[in-house]
Design an enzyme around this catalytic site. Structure first.
Site, PDB file in Angstrom:
ATOM      1  CB  SER A  87      18.815 -18.196   0.242  1.00 38.43           C
ATOM      2  OG  SER A  87      20.105 -17.981  -0.297  1.00 38.43           O
ATOM      3  NE  ARG A 335      13.546 -24.093  -4.219  1.00 42.03           N
ATOM      4  CZ  ARG A 335      13.572 -24.416  -5.511  1.00 42.03           C
ATOM      5  NH1 ARG A 335      14.323 -25.417  -5.936  1.00 42.03           N
ATOM      6  NH2 ARG A 335      12.865 -23.740  -6.394  1.00 42.03           N
ATOM      7  CB  THR A 371      19.700 -12.472  -3.478  1.00 39.49           C
ATOM      8  OG1 THR A 371      19.544 -13.728  -2.813  1.00 39.49           O
ATOM      9  CG2 THR A 371      18.458 -11.640  -3.258  1.00 39.49           C
ATOM     10  CB  CYS A 560      14.325 -37.291  -0.724  1.00 36.50           C
ATOM     11  SG  CYS A 560      12.954 -36.249  -0.154  1.00 36.50           S
ATOM     12  CB  CYS A 597       7.006 -32.639  -1.061  1.00 35.30           C
ATOM     13  SG  CYS A 597       7.917 -31.822  -2.378  1.00 35.30           S
ATOM     14  CB  CYS A 600      14.329 -29.432  -2.120  1.00 38.79           C
ATOM     15  SG  CYS A 600      14.523 -31.191  -2.487  1.00 38.79           S
ATOM     16  CB  CYS A 603      12.820 -36.193  -6.500  1.00 36.03           C
ATOM     17  SG  CYS A 603      11.499 -34.959  -6.613  1.00 36.03           S
TER      18      CYS A 603
END
Length: 628
Positions: A87, A335, A371, A560, A597, A600, A603
């Site tokens: 984050s 992310r 958060t 991506c 990968c 995140c 896709c």
């Protein structure tokens, strides 16, 4: 309730002999013909992030306060607690103050850098100037942190209180009651299958955690959360969730450029006026600076690359100066995050469990903070679960978690999101950036959310549906990389520490789902949910390539942020395109580098054909974040 407290790793060892013959023969795995270990717990939490760990800690606090034992298990797909957490992050400590009032007196706490100054800047291609910032963003009393470190710290506290935390255990599917009336737990992923689904020598079947309450805390667009939302119709009457992709780096900057506690947000360049997004620079503790760019996944141009936009942004004079001198990049990651706001929060409870944290979507977009809301949702769910566990239901009867939904609606989480509910939707107008800036400024500075209207996504348009065909858009000419300030994508991915066993089933599935079955009907005599119905195979992959490579210029190859997807020349497939067995179209085929990968979920969200399904890989695979 009688509960077996054997640790899962011990249970796994006890059943290994059941599969010895199958391993030698490399037989295909049949999930319907396997004996699984099973463990009974009170609360099973899927996801060891801030929401899940806050729920676990609060449950154990209630155990101490009220004297009734509760067994709590946290399943985390990352190799360690915190290794999949990424984050910004600037934390508002409101929930932490409630959960751990003495946190500041703990010598090991990671919230060591308070925010000292905040500002917002508008970037053009060669300059920048300050603009007014929303009052929610300007508040001090926050802390600039590595959320990965904060999560690891919370995990240690949870274990001290008696929570059973199991890193490397990926929640793969929900366990339903025999009559389909709800959820009775979670099944973990199989370990030791090869890429063809055959059992290797080290094969271990997934085990079942039978739980009276199952809390899904998987983060944005979690796979089990998607299933629960569909199966129980949790999004009925709510807007579709919308998302952004956040791409970030952490740099150790030259001391001359380091200003501890400074928070700067940017808008404008390198994005055009039709594309929602913005950048940041957060001066963390110990000479570190977090920089990044968030782009709304409702962007239209398939030629856009979030990674390349971020690399281009670093060449702006503001960022170039910040990263000049003796500066070194030490981390990279990406992310997706929820941007739908209050209108997109689904119903939170289902029979036997609930959605907490970003599985539901509690990000306050103008604050760029979620958060605090995620942690509070976990705490509220824990309190509802503890009270519900006091009842002794009949066997296989899912626990009623409706009290959680009511508690959250009465909490400051709901008030926090209600005040800003119209800000992000205001950017989805023909005026684009300018209209959104004008409205959001008026709403946050004057109205403060007190307007009688709420902007809704009446057309229920998804982020993927906003994508325009390549023929309608102009290609984007990105400048060449200039190391060390900007580098190619694979160099950045190497900084994530990502690793997956290459000889395992691909967890990124090209699937065409058949029309969804109706959600579970509470009034029906038979409430068993219909199974997920989908097709896989060469024909499905060929159609994917035809549309995505032929009409959308291979969007995933650019979108991506980990170089997972490639549309490559298939020299041998062009002559066989009429065959039902070929996966290629127009001389192109899809290659999925699943070992890259970083989880995140872009896709699954953005692909125009909506035929990529993200499923969990073997537990422990994926990125190994530590400072993000």
């Amino acid at each position: 309730m009688l509960r077996r407290r054997t640790r899962p790793d011990v249970v796994f060892r006890s059943v290994r002999s059941l599969h010895a013959t199958a391993r030698r023969r490399r037989e295909p795995f049949d999930p319907n013909n396997v004996e699984r270990a099973s463990d009974e717990v009170d609360v099973c939490i899927v996801g060891g992030g801030p929401a899940g760990l806050s729920a676990a800690i609060r449950l154990k606090q209630l155990e101490q306060e009220k004297g009734r034992d509760v067994r709590v298990v946290v399943l985390e797909k990352g190799a360690e607690i915190g290794s999949h957490i990424l984050s910004g992050a600037v934390i508002e400590p409101r929930a932490l103050n409630e959960l751990l009032p003495d946190w500041q007196s703990r010598p090991d706490h990671p919230l060591t850098q308070p925010t000292t100054h905040t500002s917002m800047r508008f970037l053009t291609s060669s300059s920048s100037f300050r603009i007014p910032q929303p009052p929610q963003m300007a508040k001090l009393g926050t802390y600039i942190v590595s959320l990965s470190r904060v999560t690891a710290w919370l995990g240690a506290i949870a274990e001290e209180l008696g929570v059973e935390v199991y890193p490397g255990f990926a929640g793969a599917s929900l366990v339903y009651a025999p009559d389909g009336r709800g959820v009775l737990g979670v099944r973990t992923n199989e370990v030791g299958l090869d890429r063809h689904g055959r059992m290797k020598d080290a094969f271990e079947p997934g085990m079942e955690f039978r739980a009276r309450v199952t809390l899904l805390a998987e983060g944005a667009h979690g796979s089990l959360s998607k299933e629960a939302i569909r199966r129980f119709g949790l999004r009925e009457g709510r807007d579709p969730q919308t998302y952004g992709i956040g791409v970030k780096e952490v740099w150790r900057v030259d001391p001359a450029q380091y200003r501890p506690g400074e928070v700067v947000h940017t808008m404008g360049w390198p994005l055009d006026y039709k594309t929602y997004g913005g950048g940041w620079s957060y001066h963390m503790a110990d000479g570190l600076v977090s920089i990044g760019l968030v782009i709304g996944l409702d962007y239209e141009n398939p030629y856009l690359s979030p990674y390349r936009e971020f690399q281009r942004m670093k060449h702006h004079p503001y960022f170039r100066t910040l990263l000049s001198g003796n500066s070194t990049r030490i981390a990279y990651g990406a992310r997706t995050l929820n941007e739908g706001g209050l209108q997109s929060v689904p119903k939170l409870n289902f029979p036997g469990g609930a959605l907490i944290g970003c599985s539901a979507g509690f990000v306050n977009v103008p604050k760029i903070k979620g958060t605090h809301n995620a942690m509070k949702s976990g705490m509220l769910a824990a309190e509802a679960a503890y009270d519900a566990l006091a009842a002794e239901p009949a066997a296989d009867t899912p626990t009623d978690m409706r009290a959680y939904e009511a508690a959250l609606r009465a909490s400051w989480v709901h008030a926090d999101l209600h005040e800003v509910r119209n800000v992000r939707p205001s950017f989805r107008t023909p005026l684009g950036l300018w209209g959104g800036l004008a409205y959001s400024g008026l709403d946050t500075l004057v109205f403060r959310g007190r307007t009688p209207w709420t902007f809704r996504n009446a057309a229920r348009t998804s982020d993927a549906a906003h994508t325009r065909r390549a023929a309608e858009c102009a290609p984007i000419a990105y400048p060449p990389f200039q190391p060390p300030l900007s580098t190619d994508l694979l160099t950045s991915v190497a900084l994530t520490g990502t690793n997956h066993a290459e000889d395992q089933p691909c967890h990124l599935r090209v699937r065409r789902y058949r029309p969804e079955a109706a959600p579970v009907d509470a009034g029906a005599e038979d409430m068993r949910p219909a199974p997920e119905a989908f097709e896989e195979g060469p024909e499905v992959r060929r159609e994917h390539v035809r549309v995505n490579a032929g009409e959308y210029a291979g969007l995933l190859g650019r979108a991506c942020p980990a170089a997972v997807y490639e549309y490559v020349d298939d020299e041998g497939g062009a002559a066989e395109e009429k065959s039902s067995e070929t996966e290629s179209w127009g001389g192109k085929k899809l290659v999925i580098n699943s070992q890259n990968c970083i989880h995140c979920k872009l896709c699954d969200i953005k692909v125009p054909t909506q035929d990529i399904t993200w499923t969990v890989p073997e537990g422990g695979g994926g990125p190994k974040y530590s400072i993000t």
